[in-house]
Motif scaffolding. Structure first.
Motif, short mmCIF file in Angstrom:
data_model
loop_
_atom_site.label_atom_id
_atom_site.label_comp_id
_atom_site.label_asym_id
_atom_site.label_seq_id
_atom_site.Cartn_x
_atom_site.Cartn_y
_atom_site.Cartn_z
N ARG A 52 35.12 30.51 35.50
CA ARG A 52 34.26 30.19 34.34
C ARG A 52 34.21 28.71 34.02
NH1 ARG A 52 38.14 32.61 29.62
NH2 ARG A 52 39.93 31.60 30.50
N GLN A 53 35.26 27.96 34.34
CA GLN A 53 35.28 26.53 34.04
C GLN A 53 34.73 25.68 35.20
OE1 GLN A 53 39.14 25.04 32.99
NE2 GLN A 53 38.46 22.92 32.88
N TYR A 54 35.01 26.09 36.44
CA TYR A 54 34.67 25.27 37.60
C TYR A 54 33.39 25.68 38.31
CZ TYR A 54 39.49 23.82 36.91
OH TYR A 54 40.66 23.37 36.37
N GLY A 55 32.80 26.80 37.95
CA GLY A 55 31.56 27.22 38.61
C GLY A 55 31.83 28.22 39.72
N ILE B 153 40.60 33.41 40.21
CA ILE B 153 39.16 33.42 40.32
C ILE B 153 38.67 34.85 40.52
CG2 ILE B 153 38.85 31.09 41.21
CD1 ILE B 153 38.99 32.12 43.97
N ASP B 154 37.39 35.06 40.32
CA ASP B 154 36.78 36.36 40.60
C ASP B 154 36.08 36.25 41.94
OD1 ASP B 154 37.50 37.63 38.16
OD2 ASP B 154 35.91 36.54 37.14
N ALA B 155 36.28 37.26 42.78
CA ALA B 155 35.70 37.26 44.12
C ALA B 155 34.78 38.46 44.28
CB ALA B 155 36.81 37.30 45.17
N ALA B 156 33.51 38.20 44.57
CA ALA B 156 32.54 39.26 44.82
C ALA B 156 32.20 39.22 46.31
CB ALA B 156 31.28 39.04 43.99
#
Length: 108
Positions: A21-24, A54-57
């Motif tokens: 959310r902070q780094y894109g 991080i979130d990974a899709a």
């Protein structure tokens, strides 16, 4: 060299979108995956720090697009890419006590 890996690796052709959310976001290639995590290539490892969550899709043919992004943590940084481990949620993702007999395997 002796193999010390906890889980066997599987090579894939998937892409992954990593979001913070902070780094894109970043998009890379999943070089391999296991039950414990994934190794992502084709990105700049210098943009990551150990422990970053991080979130990974996962993106690609045959992957369910309806699945939510997976919460992961950077556990290793190499010149070729980064290793991410699955982060255990603070809550259960499902309640096994709510499974009805109709959804359980007949072999159980």
């Amino acid at each position: 060299m002796e193999e010390n890996r906890k889980y066997p690796r599987v090579r894939t052709g998937y892409q992954v979108r990593l979001t913070h959310r902070q780094y894109g976001y970043w998009v890379g290639s999943v070089a391999n995956m296991s039950e414990g995590g994934i190794f992502v290539a084709e990105l700049r490892p210098s943009e990551f720090t150990l422990g970053l969550e991080i979130d990974a899709a996962i993106l690609g043919e045959g992957w369910d697009k309806g699945l939510p992004a997976l919460r992961m943590k950077v556990i290793r940084i190499e010149e070729k890419g980064i290793a991410l481990a699955f982060v255990e949620p603070d809550y259960p993702l499902w309640d096994s006590g709510k499974l009805s007999e109709s959804t359980q395997s007949p072999n159980q």
